[in-house]
Motif scaffolding. Sequence first.
Motif, PDB file in Angstrom:
ATOM      1  N   GLU A   1      -6.641  -9.455  -3.764  1.00 12.95           N
ATOM      2  CA  GLU A   1      -7.872 -10.134  -3.535  1.00 12.95           C
ATOM      3  C   GLU A   1      -9.028  -9.591  -4.217  1.00 12.95           C
ATOM      4  O   GLU A   1      -9.899 -10.277  -4.501  1.00 12.95           O
ATOM      5  CB  GLU A   1      -8.091 -10.276  -2.090  1.00 12.95           C
ATOM      6  N   MET A   2      -9.192  -8.149  -4.499  1.00  9.63           N
ATOM      7  CA  MET A   2     -10.072  -7.503  -5.015  1.00  9.63           C
ATOM      8  C   MET A   2     -10.067  -7.443  -6.606  1.00  9.63           C
ATOM      9  O   MET A   2     -11.088  -7.178  -7.212  1.00  9.63           O
ATOM     10  CB  MET A   2     -10.204  -6.106  -4.324  1.00  9.63           C
ATOM     11  N   GLY A   3      -8.820  -7.957  -7.115  1.00 14.38           N
ATOM     12  CA  GLY A   3      -8.974  -8.017  -8.431  1.00 14.38           C
ATOM     13  C   GLY A   3      -8.475  -6.750  -9.281  1.00 14.38           C
ATOM     14  O   GLY A   3      -8.853  -6.418 -10.412  1.00 14.38           O
ATOM     15  N   VAL A   4      -7.764  -5.839  -8.165  1.00 24.62           N
ATOM     16  CA  VAL A   4      -7.554  -4.316  -8.897  1.00 24.62           C
ATOM     17  C   VAL A   4      -6.017  -4.031  -9.007  1.00 24.62           C
ATOM     18  O   VAL A   4      -5.280  -4.402  -7.817  1.00 24.62           O
ATOM     19  CB  VAL A   4      -8.194  -3.265  -7.800  1.00 24.62           C
ATOM     20  N   PRO A   5      -5.580  -3.697 -10.000  1.00 21.61           N
ATOM     21  CA  PRO A   5      -4.043  -3.312 -10.328  1.00 21.61           C
ATOM     22  C   PRO A   5      -3.631  -2.553  -8.856  1.00 21.61           C
ATOM     23  O   PRO A   5      -4.368  -1.561  -8.562  1.00 21.61           O
ATOM     24  CB  PRO A   5      -3.853  -3.000 -11.396  1.00 21.61           C
ATOM     25  N   PHE A   6      -2.624  -2.779  -8.465  1.00 22.11           N
ATOM     26  CA  PHE A   6      -2.133  -2.148  -7.111  1.00 22.11           C
ATOM     27  C   PHE A   6      -1.798  -0.608  -7.412  1.00 22.11           C
ATOM     28  O   PHE A   6      -1.726   0.380  -6.814  1.00 22.11           O
ATOM     29  CB  PHE A   6      -0.769  -2.698  -6.357  1.00 22.11           C
ATOM     30  N   ARG A   7      -1.239  -0.367  -8.897  1.00 20.68           N
ATOM     31  CA  ARG A   7      -0.945   0.876  -9.122  1.00 20.68           C
ATOM     32  C   ARG A   7      -2.037   1.944  -9.277  1.00 20.68           C
ATOM     33  O   ARG A   7      -1.752   3.009  -9.775  1.00 20.68           O
ATOM     34  CB  ARG A   7       0.256   0.782 -10.140  1.00 20.68           C
ATOM     35  N   THR A   8      -3.287   1.438  -9.061  1.00 24.49           N
ATOM     36  CA  THR A   8      -4.349   2.413  -9.108  1.00 24.49           C
ATOM     37  C   THR A   8      -4.493   3.443  -8.080  1.00 24.49           C
ATOM     38  O   THR A   8      -5.525   4.170  -8.103  1.00 24.49           O
ATOM     39  CB  THR A   8      -5.614   1.636  -9.660  1.00 24.49           C
ATOM     40  N   VAL A   9      -3.582   3.182  -7.102  1.00 28.84           N
ATOM     41  CA  VAL A   9      -3.969   4.030  -6.042  1.00 28.84           C
ATOM     42  C   VAL A   9      -3.467   5.599  -6.366  1.00 28.84           C
ATOM     43  O   VAL A   9      -2.393   5.599  -7.277  1.00 28.84           O
ATOM     44  CB  VAL A   9      -3.012   3.698  -4.703  1.00 28.84           C
ATOM     45  N   PRO A  10      -4.123   6.426  -6.306  1.00 33.43           N
ATOM     46  CA  PRO A  10      -4.116   7.845  -6.903  1.00 33.43           C
ATOM     47  C   PRO A  10      -2.795   8.603  -6.101  1.00 33.43           C
ATOM     48  O   PRO A  10      -2.437   7.856  -5.199  1.00 33.43           O
ATOM     49  CB  PRO A  10      -5.249   8.519  -6.912  1.00 33.43           C
ATOM     50  N   ALA A  11      -2.606   9.833  -6.802  1.00 32.38           N
ATOM     51  CA  ALA A  11      -1.365  10.591  -6.081  1.00 32.38           C
ATOM     52  C   ALA A  11      -2.028  11.485  -5.049  1.00 32.38           C
ATOM     53  O   ALA A  11      -3.022  10.986  -4.168  1.00 32.38           O
ATOM     54  CB  ALA A  11      -0.942  11.265  -7.283  1.00 32.38           C
ATOM     55  N   ARG A  12      -1.337  12.627  -4.632  1.00 26.14           N
ATOM     56  CA  ARG A  12      -1.551  13.257  -3.429  1.00 26.14           C
ATOM     57  C   ARG A  12      -2.980  13.522  -3.246  1.00 26.14           C
ATOM     58  O   ARG A  12      -3.634  13.853  -4.026  1.00 26.14           O
ATOM     59  CB  ARG A  12      -0.750  14.638  -3.753  1.00 26.14           C
ATOM     60  N   GLU A  13      -3.328  13.486  -1.765  1.00 28.43           N
ATOM     61  CA  GLU A  13      -4.581  13.677  -1.477  1.00 28.43           C
ATOM     62  C   GLU A  13      -5.617  12.573  -1.996  1.00 28.43           C
ATOM     63  O   GLU A  13      -6.844  12.952  -1.948  1.00 28.43           O
ATOM     64  CB  GLU A  13      -5.154  15.133  -1.528  1.00 28.43           C
ATOM     65  N   GLY A  14      -5.326  11.613  -2.636  1.00 32.51           N
ATOM     66  CA  GLY A  14      -6.182  10.745  -3.448  1.00 32.51           C
ATOM     67  C   GLY A  14      -6.360   9.312  -2.619  1.00 32.51           C
ATOM     68  O   GLY A  14      -5.691   8.996  -1.592  1.00 32.51           O
TER      69      GLY A  14
END
Length: 661
Positions: free
Chosen positions: A123-136
């Motif tokens: 919905e926000m137009g952001v690729p899902f895999r942009t969630v960062p890694a540990r503690e991100g």
Amino acid sequence: MKVCRRANARNPAIRLAICFIVATLPIPSSNANAQSKDSPFNFLSPKPQSITYQNDHLTLKAPLQIIVGKNVSVENAANLRSILSPFQPFNQIWKSNAKGIHPIQVSLLHVSDLTLLHREFREMGVPFRTVPAREGYILMIGHDRSGHSQIVLAGSDQAGIAYGEQTLSQILDKGLRTTQIPAVIIKDFPAFSYRGIIEGFYGTPWSQADRMRLLTFCARQKMNTFVYAPKDDPFHRNLWRVPYSPLKQSELRQLITFCKRHHMRFVFALSPGNTVSYVSDADLLAMIQKNQMMWNEGVRNFAIFFDDIGRHLTHSEDRARFGNDTSALAKAQASFMNRFYTQFIQTHPGAQLMTVPTDYYQPGHTPYRDQFAKYLNAHITVLWTGNGVIAKKVSVQDLALAKQIFHHPLLLWDNYPVNDYLPSRLFLGPLLGRDRGLATHGLQGILSNPMMEAEASTIALQTVADYAWNPLRYDAYQSWENALRESGGQAYLSLRRFALANRSSPIAPIETTSSFSKNLSEFFSYYRTGEHRRLLLAAHHLAGDFQEMKHTATELELHMENKTFIHEIRPWLRVMSMNASQSQLALEMLLSMRDGDRKRVGELRKIIQQHDLDFPYKGVTLSPEFHTFLRDACAQTDHWIMQKSQMLYRILELLRANGHS
């Protein structure tokens, strides 16, 4: 020293894959602006890894709908409600996939909640895999494709969610809640795995209240490690075998509980090197039993330190086993550590161990270092201070050599802003001289050793936290200004004047570019050349500096809300006020001397001398430049008075020789 939660059991493979992906895909934006100097979010501390601005804004107002996804902790959900409390009434929906009808929707998500993540990111137009890694985390503020106002916060773990909430809280607490918030996408994660502090100084340990306040500060700055190692706690060092009293155990339990709730490691450290027998089974058992007590309290990170001790074995049984040179000491210590690792760490799932070798600062190879590295268990982390006890600079080259020597995971024990070696001084400047590339070249983290003055340490520590989170974009002076504004509040300008007078340190010598230094230089230049009009103008500027310094103490006491901070720095405030008053007299004294007014010069010199004799804070000093003027002025005056006295004496002798009485 002188100084992830468990994966979603239903889909562990996906959980693991997502947690350890750091996105390389670009974030779509019509106006990407990666943290320029005029960024409206320059106040954020620590500075995020990536801020992308959109050509949009959002006005936050009630009512709100809050959606809390699966696997978000109760504590994080409650924290979000607290952050948004000014915008009540709001409606909270737990673990819901439903769309609300409220004007603004706030979604709090855990990376394992795949259904909601896919939907909100799409919905926000952001690729899902942009969630960062540990503690991100990723924080999106703006509008979805349907034009609805949205705030979406997704964290890779509970710590990441909490850190994203802190960023959101800073944005709202800066007064932006009454204005239009820029639409942004913040993608953020820490560069270092270990970011924190060591209570590792010599002198009176902090009080429990000091520790709790400082841990609260560290949690707010996204630090995640606290090492309990006060040098003058006898049960840490010389009485390391003796269990803590029930009262002390209760205090430690409070610290441990706080650290757990705020995603911080509590590292319990002992320093047995002065008395331990490295081959003694009884001493090994004592070490195990004392650490077992802390394990029972919830500690999972342990440390055994060998810094600041003798360089030879003192027990005959140790010498019989290992010899009596410095390499023998290294082998004995490594043997003791390895036995403890095998019998305690490996039998306690999740336990971690770190150490400080006796050669913790020496540059290059030493016989001790080579043997210690050779025999120490490869899984034990080594702390090192850089080249020198207080390293002015720590470079990538320094790190590469240390890695080559130790062959173990490395942490930087940073002896800044600690002042136990110079308790007359405060070190209130920013962290400087740490290479931006240390994290990308294998350093596991940075642990700062603060001052004995816990609250006053927070100015420097905020810059340490900023560096530890994002060294590649660390701006020491912007970070320092942010720390002064946050600490000072309404008294920011007064605190800044005070901090400037206490900024120089072994890692940051006096800077001659300050306005005060410039005014000093100009005054003495015109004083030597005799340019009268320019001299009077320079004297006027210098008098203004002294007047500001003189009133700094009063202004801070009146306007700074943090009274604990004021209590800690009060001796230095008094010194600053007195130094400014004396410098005003010294300025008049120099001008009177230039005019040849011997009587006035003598009067002023006596007043200054009497103030020195009567002042109670003799063991307290400011940065050297703030004493230079007074010292030089008095030295010049004393020389001038002596010359005048000698001249008068010679005149009198001549008169007597010629028969005059």
